[in-house]
Design a protein around this motif. Structure first.
Motif, PDB file in Angstrom:
ATOM      1  N   ASP A 212       0.872  -1.164   0.000  1.00 55.47           N
ATOM      2  CA  ASP A 212       0.000   0.000   0.000  1.00 55.47           C
ATOM      3  C   ASP A 212       0.912   1.218   0.000  1.00 55.47           C
ATOM      4  OD1 ASP A 212      -1.717   2.036   0.773  1.00 55.47           O
ATOM      5  OD2 ASP A 212      -2.375   1.083   2.629  1.00 55.47           O
ATOM      6  N   GLY A 213       1.173   1.775  -1.194  1.00 51.83           N
ATOM      7  CA  GLY A 213       2.128   2.888  -1.275  1.00 51.83           C
ATOM      8  C   GLY A 213       1.614   3.967  -2.194  1.00 51.83           C
ATOM      9  N   VAL A 214       1.814   5.234  -1.813  1.00 52.77           N
ATOM     10  CA  VAL A 214       1.296   6.351  -2.605  1.00 52.77           C
ATOM     11  C   VAL A 214       1.860   6.296  -4.025  1.00 52.77           C
ATOM     12  CG1 VAL A 214       0.961   7.821  -0.592  1.00 52.77           C
ATOM     13  CG2 VAL A 214       3.145   7.911  -1.829  1.00 52.77           C
ATOM     14  N   SER A 217       5.733   6.011  -5.202  1.00 52.61           N
ATOM     15  CA  SER A 217       6.560   5.645  -4.036  1.00 52.61           C
ATOM     16  C   SER A 217       7.563   4.547  -4.398  1.00 52.61           C
ATOM     17  CB  SER A 217       5.673   5.194  -2.873  1.00 52.61           C
ATOM     18  OG  SER A 217       4.845   4.121  -3.275  1.00 52.61           O
ATOM     19  N   ARG A 366       3.494  -0.498   3.960  1.00 51.24           N
ATOM     20  CA  ARG A 366       3.091   0.855   3.553  1.00 51.24           C
ATOM     21  C   ARG A 366       4.287   1.683   3.105  1.00 51.24           C
ATOM     22  NH1 ARG A 366      -2.031   3.190   6.865  1.00 51.24           N
ATOM     23  NH2 ARG A 366      -2.209   4.255   4.878  1.00 51.24           N
ATOM     24  N   SER A 368       4.716   5.711   2.417  1.00 49.66           N
ATOM     25  CA  SER A 368       3.882   6.903   2.512  1.00 49.66           C
ATOM     26  C   SER A 368       4.460   8.110   1.777  1.00 49.66           C
ATOM     27  CB  SER A 368       3.623   7.234   3.969  1.00 49.66           C
ATOM     28  OG  SER A 368       4.860   7.279   4.630  1.00 49.66           O
ATOM     29  N   ASP A 608      -7.033   7.907   4.927  1.00 54.04           N
ATOM     30  CA  ASP A 608      -7.448   7.089   6.064  1.00 54.04           C
ATOM     31  C   ASP A 608      -8.812   7.521   6.605  1.00 54.04           C
ATOM     32  OD1 ASP A 608      -5.183   5.754   5.640  1.00 54.04           O
ATOM     33  OD2 ASP A 608      -4.099   6.502   7.393  1.00 54.04           O
TER      34      ASP A 608
END
Ligand code: ADP
Length: 718
Positions: A212-214, A217, A366, A368, A608
């Motif tokens: 789960d990475g922007v 990223s 993650r 971010s 979130d």
């Protein structure tokens, strides 16, 4: 002892049929065979073998074994699992699993070799041919050209028996990845993710993780290293699923950089002979990395170690026609069957995957921040009620101003609108008639490049009429609403010096076209790109610093279950195209609902908060991921027969705890090509065997000939 072979056929039949194994054939599970079915001879796959005969009704025998690589046990188990999951017949997924075999295998190449016979007559030309043939296996033409003589000389030597015809198997191998090439230096966040993934792959067995990475990223860098780890065992294979063919080339290039060889490619754009080659290479274990569309899940992997699902939230992983399935869910199932790991990657994961990560079923990795100096774009909302565009226009003053500043700086802008064509609706201003698709619940979309009105649902198209077909008024048809072509027209009008291009499936027909457009964008030959959804994904344009979303509310309308989630994902991804390198990026979303939770979350970059609110709503309503959904869609040209069937079905709903059935009601597209469509929706608690319920229910009502029934597990449009 005679044996019975169960043979599954790639056809809509409920189960495998039994045949007698002829003596001496020594079949094995997974073998391809031909069998009689009525008057026909059909090809199928052996799914089981047991001792016995047909009893007093003797079984028809298997005719012959087909010499193609057998379907491995994992592939076979997957076909059966997929059928049960989708409440459909196993013949459909089997047909998908055999798709690569539809094209015949390549024929052996005909070559000429020396026999040792001496020629009756020796000439300089003949000597040249004999020298060239020494130790080689060339075709006649290649031999003549290697020797620099005419074909007649070669033929003379064949006639005399000096050269003889031989056959060789054509080259079927694929380039192999080089695992000794160095990885890129990873940033600390990436390195931490890779450590977890290595650990997961080392411990073996089925494991699942969410990456789960922007946007930007470096998720791709991370999964490349997971792939390298998974391939350490020289026999293992990896599958990477992508939502769009348009993305394949970019990802293939990244693999080539990392492993020195292009992976095998699998999607509808791959030629049938090439598909046969890839299929065989996958079955033989020679294709170690496969990059493909959702249908690649059905390939006959021998030793699958890792499946990566990139952009896992993407709705195109759901196949809605024919065999209905959600490839993300089936990827997890296939990994389980194979004892492999599965890695789901996205900047905007689906609520289902987030739920699995939150509850500890998946490891949650993650990232971010963007890699290096790149910053996430600043996202602003344009309140269209406060600063509306001029009448009949679609770009608001704040967006126009931001575009002017961007162009002045020599940077690029992208205008995003998820609508092909010029206008989504054409109506007659004299009588009010809307131009509709024949026998279908859908408006005709105006396409100006081609001068046609097109139904995007059925493909129907007609020349745009000069007079209203309803009232006959001349020049009375007006175009309502914007499509990309209309936004392009407006952009050209406002910025006459700018170079404007459109990126949609109408202007970019294939992978080659996409490549050409992407490279002219990257080379700075385009100032403003007007794009539909396909273009909003994946691509990396260093000089693109402004993204304008023309109609941010578009996918919020229609009130379907996933509208909020999908809008958030789409807009976050679109905004994520801006500022992916050193130059900071900005996104402006034009909206009439700036107070909507989705818009607020986007502007505040607070995913979130959005997820939390959306999850609470779903939990209250017992909707996925907290409950399960399925739909029954019945359709047919005969309205009375259809109504009678759905009424009969409504009368026999099984009593089951934790299950609620709604309907029947008109389906969202109530009329398509003259077929009416009715729908039931089923909501079940998470622990209910929903598939079992659906199968039992359907079996209780006889389906009339004119009616077609499909079950859609986890429907997308609600
Ligand atoms: P994502 O898949 O998360 O959108 P990418 O893997 O495409 O991100 O990475 C975004 C950009 O950053 C790409 O141009 C990529 O080459 C670059 N990048 C990512 N990680 C690294 C790294 N460790 N070293 C150098 N460049 C990197």
């Amino acid at each position: 002892m005679p044996r019975i072979a169960s043979v599954l056929l790639p056809m809509p039949l409920p189960e495998a049929f039994d045949y007698a194994e002829p003596e001496g054939l020594a079949l094995a599970v997974g073998d391809h065979v031909t069998v009689p079915l009525g008057p026909r001879v059909i090809r199928g796959v052996v799914t089981a073998l047991r001792d016995g005969t047909g009893g007093n009704r003797p079984l028809k025998p298997v005719l012959e074994r087909v010499d193609d690589p057998p379907l491995p046990p994992g592939a076979l188990a997957f076909v059966e699992w997929a059928a049960r999951y989708s409440v459909d017949v196993p013949g459909w997924p089997l047909a998908m699993a055999l798709r690569g075999l539809r094209h015949p295998p390549p024929k052996p190449d005909k070559v000429l070799v020396l026999t040792g016979v001496q020629p009756a007559r020796v000439t300089p030309a003949r000597l040249k041919v004999m020298a060239a043939a020494e130790g080689t296996k060339l075709s006649g033409a290649a031999l003549a050209s290697a020797a620099g003589v005419s074909a007649g000389v070669v033929k003379g030597l064949v006639d005399e028996g000096v050269l003889a015809v031989d056959f060789v198997e054509p080259e079927r191998g694929l380039p192999q990845p080089d695992l000794s090439l160095p990885a890129r230096a990873l940033n600390p966040g990436q390195a931490a993710c890779v450590d977890v993934l290595k650990d997961m792959l080392e411990s073996g067995g089925f494991q699942a993780a969410l990456l789960d990475g922007v946007t930007g990223s470096g998720k791709t860098e991370v999964y490349l290293e997971a792939v390298a780890e998974a391939l350490k065992d020289p026999e293992t294979q990896v599958l990477v699923l992508l939502p769009e063919i348009a993305l394949t080339q970019a990802v293939m290039a990244r693999f080539e950089q990392r492993f020195g060889a292009l992976p095998a490619e699998w999607h509808s754009g791959v030629s049938p002979p090439r598909r046969r080659q890839v299929w065989e290479a996958v079955a033989g274990g020679n294709a170690r990395i496969v990059v493909g569309a959702r249908s690649a899940l059905f390939l006959p992997f021998r030793k699958l170690r890792l499946i990566v699902v990139d952009e896992e939230h993407d709705s195109s992983f759901k196949q809605e026609e024919g065999f209905i399935y959600q490839a993300r869910d089936l990827a997890v199932a296939r990994a389980k069957i194979e004892g492999a790991s599965v890695l789901l990657a996205s900047a905007t994961p689906s609520l289902e995957s987030l739920y699995n990560a939150q509850t500890g079923r998946y490891r949650w990795l993650r990232l971010s921040a963007r890699h290096g100096a790149a910053q996430l774009p600043d996202i602003g909302l344009v309140d269209m009620r406060q600063t509306p565009p001029e009448p009949g226009r679609w770009l608001s003053p704040p967006l126009i101003k931001a575009m002017a500043v961007t162009l002045q700086r020599g940077e690029q802008a992208m205008l995003f609108l998820n609508r092909r064509g010029y206008a989504p609706l054409v109506l007659c201003k004299a009588c009010g008639e809307k131009m509709k698709s024949p026998d279908t619940d859908s408006w005709l979309v105006e396409h100006r490049y081609t001068g046609r009105l097109v139904c995007h649902l059925t493909g129907f198209s007609m020349k745009k009429p000069e007079a209203c077909p309803h009232c006959g008024a001349k020049d009375s048809l007006v175009s309502i609403g914007p499509g990309v072509e209309r936004v392009e027209e407006e952009a050209r009008h406002i910025f006459p010096d700018a170079r404007v291009a459109v990126f949609s499936s109408d202007t970019v027909m294939d992978a080659e076209g996409a490549k050409a457009l992407v490279s002219s964008m990257a080379a700075g030959e385009i100032d403003i790109l007007v794009a539909t959804q396909a273009a909003a994904k994946g691509h990396n344009f260093p000089n693109l610093t402004l993204v304008g979303v023309v109609d941010a509310d578009l996918s919020l309308r229609g009130g379907d279950l996933r509208a909020g989630e999908r809008t958030f994902q789409l807009l976050a991804q679109a905004a994520g195209r801006a500022g992916r390198h050193e130059k900071p990026g900005r996104a402006l979303l034009q909206t009439y609902a700036p107070d909507h939770a989705v818009m607020r979350a986007l502007a505040a970059q607070d995913r979130d908060a959005f997820v939390e609110a959306e999850m609470a709503m779903r939990e209250d309503a017992g909707l996925p991921p907290f409950g399960r959904l399925a739909a029954v869609i019945a359709s047919g040209p005969d309205g009375a027969a259809l109504d009678a069937y759905v009424e009969a079905l409504a009368a026999v709903i099984p009593n089951a705890e934790g299950v609620e059935v709604f309907g029947p009601a008109d389906a969202p597209l109530a009329l398509v090509r003259g077929r009416r469509r009715k729908r039931f929706l089923v909501r079940a608690e998470r622990n209910v065997d929903l598939q079992g319920f659906m199968a039992a229910w359907r079996a209780r009502a006889k389906v009339p000939n004119s009616v077609r029934v499909v079950i859609d597990v986890d429907p997308y449009s609600f």
